[in-house]
Motif scaffolding. Structure first.
Motif, PDB file in Angstrom:
ATOM      1  N   GLU A   1       0.821  -1.229   0.000  1.00 52.79           N
ATOM      2  CA  GLU A   1       0.000   0.000   0.000  1.00 52.79           C
ATOM      3  C   GLU A   1       0.852   1.276   0.000  1.00 52.79           C
TER       4      GLU A   1
ATOM      5  N   ALA B   1      -4.569   5.611   5.051  1.00 53.00           N
ATOM      6  CA  ALA B   1      -4.551   5.021   3.709  1.00 53.00           C
ATOM      7  C   ALA B   1      -4.262   6.114   2.680  1.00 53.00           C
TER       8      ALA B   1
ATOM      9  N   ALA C   1      -2.697   8.250  -4.951  1.00 47.49           N
ATOM     10  CA  ALA C   1      -2.466   7.032  -5.742  1.00 47.49           C
ATOM     11  C   ALA C   1      -2.417   7.385  -7.229  1.00 47.49           C
TER      12      ALA C   1
ATOM     13  N   SER D   1      -6.147  -4.793   0.558  1.00 44.63           N
ATOM     14  CA  SER D   1      -7.211  -4.260  -0.302  1.00 44.63           C
ATOM     15  C   SER D   1      -6.799  -2.982  -1.019  1.00 44.63           C
ATOM     16  N   THR D   2      -6.086  -2.094  -0.338  1.00 36.59           N
ATOM     17  CA  THR D   2      -5.723  -0.832  -0.991  1.00 36.59           C
ATOM     18  C   THR D   2      -4.851  -1.085  -2.219  1.00 36.59           C
TER      19      THR D   2
ATOM     20  N   GLN E   1      -7.020  -3.004  -4.937  1.00 40.85           N
ATOM     21  CA  GLN E   1      -8.033  -2.164  -5.578  1.00 40.85           C
ATOM     22  C   GLN E   1      -7.392  -1.120  -6.495  1.00 40.85           C
ATOM     23  N   ASN E   2      -6.299  -0.526  -6.035  1.00 36.78           N
ATOM     24  CA  ASN E   2      -5.621   0.476  -6.858  1.00 36.78           C
ATOM     25  C   ASN E   2      -5.004  -0.144  -8.100  1.00 36.78           C
TER      26      ASN E   2
ATOM     27  N   THR F   1     -13.363  -1.811  -6.852  1.00 33.01           N
ATOM     28  CA  THR F   1     -13.729  -1.490  -5.470  1.00 33.01           C
ATOM     29  C   THR F   1     -14.076  -2.764  -4.697  1.00 33.01           C
TER      30      THR F   1
ATOM     31  N   HIS G   1      -2.820  -8.226   3.407  1.00 30.04           N
ATOM     32  CA  HIS G   1      -1.581  -7.521   3.743  1.00 30.04           C
ATOM     33  C   HIS G   1      -0.967  -8.180   4.984  1.00 30.04           C
TER      34      HIS G   1
END
Ligand code: SF4
Length: 273
Positions: A128, A178, A184, A208-209, A212-213, A218, A241
């Motif tokens: 992340e 985040a 991002a 997830s971050t 998703q990025n 989402t 993570h």
């Protein structure tokens, strides 16, 4: 020596150390200023041309470089072989080290945290953002979560040096929040170029971050894990993570991570323990 001078020297030393960690082996002493907000691709391309030997390549300790010589305009070309990609990666890390696209992050970071590893590896982990330990040391995944990632890599029959590790954004968000969407977005170009130069056969998004990025979705990590996705044609697996697996959070999810790693190892053609 007065305190201001000591502080500046300390910051300069830390900056050079972080560049070394990111693989930068040379830098101009007084380059023409690079406009990092409007034309990073041109600067990166210039770096690629430097990698091809079109300019002298001084070492970090070399001080005999005339001002402005290194970043003169040169023709762009895609770095092809490992050596060219390694050098272009160093140039990219150098550009990132001076980036101020995210004003808050640039003002609060100790240093940028570009990534660690060599181009041409089979596997690249994408997390992340740097945390406090990473911000202090200039290397991704060096804190408690990093120790756990090392164990995951070892359980996969590899060493940390066998993989590439980076994050979605290269600067620590204050308080370990985040990354914001615009941060991002600002850093996306660096990440894409970084992955393009490393050219791993497989990607593993951590948390997830990152997932998703990277994938532009989402969906939750719970839904994304357990199957392969594609990032620009690179088979990509998503998993939790390592920070989420720490004792005070959800250590029971370790078995899910191991299932994801086994799926990845199998697709990589590596022994599954
Ligand atoms: S997070 Fe990325 S885009 Fe933002 S300031 Fe840091 S290096 Fe630049």
């Amino acid at each position: 020596m007065d305190n201001d001078r000591k502080r500046l020297l300390g910051q300069a030393r830390q900056h050079v150390d972080s560049l070394r960690l990111a693989g930068v082996e040379w830098m101009p002493v007084a380059p023409r200023p690079i406009d990092l907000t409007s034309r990073p691709n041109e600067d990166i391309a210039a770096g690629a041309a430097i990698a091809r030997g079109e300019h002298a390549k001084p070492s970090l300790g070399n001080t005999a470089i005339p001002e402005g010589e290194l970043f003169d305009t040169v023709e762009a070309a895609e770095p092809a072989n490992l050596e060219e990609r390694r050098t272009a990666l160093s140039v990219l890390a150098h550009a990132v080290a001076g980036c101020t696209r995210c004003k808050e992050l640039a003002a609060t970071r100790t240093q940028t945290v570009f990534g660690v590893g060599k181009p041409g590896v089979d596997l690249c982990f994408v997390g992340e953002a740097p945390g406090a330990d990473e911000d202090a040391q200039g290397e991704p995944f060096v804190g408690a979560a990093g120790q756990l990632l090392n164990k995951i890599i070892a359980a996969c029959g590899m060493k940390r040096e066998d993989v590439y590790i980076c994050n979605i954004i290269k600067c620590r968000p204050p308080g370990n929040r985040a990354p914001l969407a615009d941060e991002a977005g600002n850093c996306r170009e660096y990440l894409e170029k970084q992955i393009e130069l490393v050219r791993p056969r497989f990607l593993c998004a951590l948390g997830s971050t990152a997932a998703q990025n990277l994938l532009g979705t989402t969906q939750s990590i719970g839904k994304l894990r357990g199957r392969f996705h594609s990032f620009k044609g690179i088979p990509t697996i998503c998993t939790y993570h390592p920070a989420y697996l720490l004792p005070h959070r959800s250590p029971d999810k370790k078995k899910d991570v191991w299932e994801d790693m086994k799926m990845l190892l199998s697709r990589m053609g590596r022994p599954v323990g």
